[in-house]
Write a protein that holds these residues in place. Structure first.
Motif, PDB file in Angstrom:
ATOM      1  N   LEU A  89      -0.621   2.216   8.206  1.00  0.00           N
ATOM      2  CA  LEU A  89      -0.363   2.518   6.810  1.00  0.00           C
ATOM      3  C   LEU A  89      -1.298   1.702   5.936  1.00  0.00           C
ATOM      4  CD1 LEU A  89       3.539   2.254   6.859  1.00  0.00           C
ATOM      5  CD2 LEU A  89       2.172   4.350   7.002  1.00  0.00           C
ATOM      6  N   GLN A  90      -1.620   2.245   4.784  1.00  0.00           N
ATOM      7  CA  GLN A  90      -2.421   1.501   3.827  1.00  0.00           C
ATOM      8  C   GLN A  90      -1.552   0.476   3.101  1.00  0.00           C
ATOM      9  OE1 GLN A  90      -4.067   4.575   1.280  1.00  0.00           O
ATOM     10  NE2 GLN A  90      -6.087   4.250   2.176  1.00  0.00           N
ATOM     11  N   LYS A  91      -2.145  -0.681   2.843  1.00  0.00           N
ATOM     12  CA  LYS A  91      -1.504  -1.719   2.034  1.00  0.00           C
ATOM     13  C   LYS A  91      -2.513  -2.149   0.986  1.00  0.00           C
ATOM     14  CE  LYS A  91       0.805  -6.179   2.269  1.00  0.00           C
ATOM     15  NZ  LYS A  91       1.282  -7.258   3.154  1.00  0.00           N
ATOM     16  N   CYS A  92      -2.090  -2.134  -0.262  1.00  0.00           N
ATOM     17  CA  CYS A  92      -2.993  -2.512  -1.345  1.00  0.00           C
ATOM     18  C   CYS A  92      -3.449  -3.955  -1.168  1.00  0.00           C
ATOM     19  CB  CYS A  92      -2.295  -2.340  -2.699  1.00  0.00           C
ATOM     20  SG  CYS A  92      -3.332  -2.837  -4.095  1.00  0.00           S
ATOM     21  N   GLY A  93      -4.754  -4.175  -1.259  1.00  0.00           N
ATOM     22  CA  GLY A  93      -5.311  -5.510  -1.128  1.00  0.00           C
ATOM     23  C   GLY A  93      -5.091  -6.364  -2.356  1.00  0.00           C
ATOM     24  N   GLN A  94      -4.672  -5.752  -3.450  1.00  0.00           N
ATOM     25  CA  GLN A  94      -4.436  -6.487  -4.693  1.00  0.00           C
ATOM     26  C   GLN A  94      -2.952  -6.836  -4.864  1.00  0.00           C
ATOM     27  OE1 GLN A  94      -7.027  -7.302  -6.758  1.00  0.00           O
ATOM     28  NE2 GLN A  94      -5.584  -8.506  -7.953  1.00  0.00           N
ATOM     29  N   CYS A  95      -2.063  -5.826  -4.876  1.00  0.00           N
ATOM     30  CA  CYS A  95      -0.643  -6.090  -5.166  1.00  0.00           C
ATOM     31  C   CYS A  95       0.262  -6.039  -3.936  1.00  0.00           C
ATOM     32  CB  CYS A  95      -0.122  -5.108  -6.213  1.00  0.00           C
ATOM     33  SG  CYS A  95       0.107  -3.416  -5.626  1.00  0.00           S
ATOM     34  N   GLY A  96      -0.275  -5.564  -2.791  1.00  0.00           N
ATOM     35  CA  GLY A  96       0.506  -5.556  -1.564  1.00  0.00           C
ATOM     36  C   GLY A  96       1.379  -4.328  -1.338  1.00  0.00           C
ATOM     37  N   LYS A  97       1.340  -3.345  -2.244  1.00  0.00           N
ATOM     38  CA  LYS A  97       2.152  -2.129  -2.083  1.00  0.00           C
ATOM     39  C   LYS A  97       1.700  -1.349  -0.854  1.00  0.00           C
ATOM     40  CE  LYS A  97       4.437   1.743  -3.493  1.00  0.00           C
ATOM     41  NZ  LYS A  97       3.984   2.863  -4.254  1.00  0.00           N
ATOM     42  N   ILE A  98       2.658  -0.991  -0.017  1.00  0.00           N
ATOM     43  CA  ILE A  98       2.375  -0.156   1.156  1.00  0.00           C
ATOM     44  C   ILE A  98       2.494   1.287   0.716  1.00  0.00           C
ATOM     45  CG2 ILE A  98       3.135   0.467   3.470  1.00  0.00           C
ATOM     46  CD1 ILE A  98       4.173  -2.429   3.740  1.00  0.00           C
ATOM     47  N   ARG A  99       1.551   2.111   1.185  1.00  0.00           N
ATOM     48  CA  ARG A  99       1.561   3.508   0.768  1.00  0.00           C
ATOM     49  C   ARG A  99       1.247   4.459   1.921  1.00  0.00           C
ATOM     50  NH1 ARG A  99      -3.295   1.406  -2.158  1.00  0.00           N
ATOM     51  NH2 ARG A  99      -5.122   2.393  -1.261  1.00  0.00           N
ATOM     52  N   HIS A 100       1.769   5.638   1.773  1.00  0.00           N
ATOM     53  CA  HIS A 100       1.467   6.747   2.672  1.00  0.00           C
ATOM     54  C   HIS A 100       1.671   7.994   1.860  1.00  0.00           C
ATOM     55  CE1 HIS A 100       0.911   8.870   6.415  1.00  0.00           C
ATOM     56  NE2 HIS A 100       1.889   9.670   6.039  1.00  0.00           N
TER      57      HIS A 100
ATOM     58  N   TYR B  73      -6.083   6.175   9.627  1.00  0.00           N
ATOM     59  CA  TYR B  73      -4.761   6.686   9.986  1.00  0.00           C
ATOM     60  C   TYR B  73      -4.857   7.548  11.248  1.00  0.00           C
ATOM     61  CZ  TYR B  73      -0.611   9.668   9.785  1.00  0.00           C
ATOM     62  OH  TYR B  73       0.532  10.355  10.100  1.00  0.00           O
ATOM     63  N   TRP B  74      -5.774   8.504  11.263  1.00  0.00           N
ATOM     64  CA  TRP B  74      -5.927   9.408  12.417  1.00  0.00           C
ATOM     65  C   TRP B  74      -6.431   8.668  13.644  1.00  0.00           C
ATOM     66  CZ3 TRP B  74      -3.185  13.490  12.078  1.00  0.00           C
ATOM     67  CH2 TRP B  74      -2.927  14.055  10.838  1.00  0.00           C
ATOM     68  N   ASP B  75      -7.336   7.721  13.462  1.00  0.00           N
ATOM     69  CA  ASP B  75      -7.811   6.916  14.593  1.00  0.00           C
ATOM     70  C   ASP B  75      -6.677   6.065  15.162  1.00  0.00           C
ATOM     71  OD1 ASP B  75     -10.345   7.996  14.315  1.00  0.00           O
ATOM     72  OD2 ASP B  75     -11.183   6.243  13.295  1.00  0.00           O
TER      73      ASP B  75
ATOM     74  N   GLU C 229      -8.489  17.500   8.528  1.00  0.00           N
ATOM     75  CA  GLU C 229      -9.884  17.097   8.425  1.00  0.00           C
ATOM     76  C   GLU C 229      -9.895  15.712   7.802  1.00  0.00           C
ATOM     77  OE1 GLU C 229     -12.787  19.807   7.076  1.00  0.00           O
ATOM     78  OE2 GLU C 229     -11.658  21.545   7.767  1.00  0.00           O
ATOM     79  N   PRO C 230     -10.025  14.674   8.643  1.00  0.00           N
ATOM     80  CA  PRO C 230      -9.978  13.311   8.111  1.00  0.00           C
ATOM     81  C   PRO C 230     -11.018  13.075   7.025  1.00  0.00           C
ATOM     82  CG  PRO C 230      -9.816  13.274  10.490  1.00  0.00           C
ATOM     83  CD  PRO C 230     -10.174  14.696  10.093  1.00  0.00           C
ATOM     84  N   THR C 231     -10.589  12.344   6.025  1.00  0.00           N
ATOM     85  CA  THR C 231     -11.482  11.925   4.948  1.00  0.00           C
ATOM     86  C   THR C 231     -11.844  10.464   5.179  1.00  0.00           C
ATOM     87  OG1 THR C 231      -9.644  11.163   3.585  1.00  0.00           O
ATOM     88  CG2 THR C 231     -10.323  13.484   3.325  1.00  0.00           C
ATOM     89  N   HIS C 232     -12.672   9.937   4.315  1.00  0.00           N
ATOM     90  CA  HIS C 232     -13.019   8.515   4.400  1.00  0.00           C
ATOM     91  C   HIS C 232     -11.746   7.671   4.325  1.00  0.00           C
ATOM     92  CE1 HIS C 232     -15.074   4.725   3.745  1.00  0.00           C
ATOM     93  NE2 HIS C 232     -14.355   4.551   2.647  1.00  0.00           N
ATOM     94  N   GLU C 233     -10.825   8.054   3.441  1.00  0.00           N
ATOM     95  CA  GLU C 233      -9.595   7.291   3.252  1.00  0.00           C
ATOM     96  C   GLU C 233      -8.613   7.451   4.402  1.00  0.00           C
ATOM     97  OE1 GLU C 233     -10.778   9.338   0.725  1.00  0.00           O
ATOM     98  OE2 GLU C 233     -11.637   7.692  -0.429  1.00  0.00           O
TER      99      GLU C 233
END
Length: 138
Positions: free
Chosen positions: A31-42, A20-22, A12-16
């Motif tokens: 993948l998400q990448k932090c707009g402040q420090c650049g860390k890639i996360r999943h 990813y699902w789309d 069940e996709p969330t706002h966050e």
């Protein structure tokens, strides 16, 4: 059970997680990448675990990585997976530095080893759901 019945649990996709699902629906691993420090996360989440920023950008991953670990499922704890057992679920170290999990397709248990190169593929699970899987990279 008919061909129209889909018994597996579905996300069940969330706002966050919606981007990813789309992305999977369009054949892209995002993948998400932090707009402040650049860390890639999943997995997708609202806050950076390094700098605690809420700023997020989405990047397209290469979909390539190596096997970090795996498990072989011989018993379906959910009826939706009954026809697929046994199956191999990999934990993959993506080239972008994050880990994802995906089932392995087209390979045998004897083929799996630590560091095995793999790539993400996209499976149409149902008409409105695409999920990641992986194959051995050539």
């Amino acid at each position: 059970m008919t061909a129209e019945t889909y018994l597996k649990p579905v996300p069940e996709p969330t706002h966050e997680s919606r981007p990813y699902w789309d992305g999977l629906k369009s054949g892209r691993l995002l993948l998400q990448k932090c707009g402040q420090c650049g860390k890639i996360r999943h997995y997708p989440r609202p806050i950076c675990d390094v700098c605690y920023s809420f700023e997020v950008n989405w990047i397209e991953a290469s979909g390539r990585g190596t096997v970090h670990s795996w498990t072989i499922t011989h018993h379906a704890f959910n009826p939706g997976f009954k026809l697929e057992v046994p199956f191999i679920l990999l934990t993959i170290d993506l080239d972008e530095g994050v880990r994802v999990q995906a089932p392995l397709r087209g390979a045998r248990e004897a083929d799996v080893k630590l560091g095995l190169p793999v790539r993400i593929i996209f499976e149409q699970a149902k008409h409105d759901l695409v999920t990641p899987a992986c194959v051995v990279a050539s």
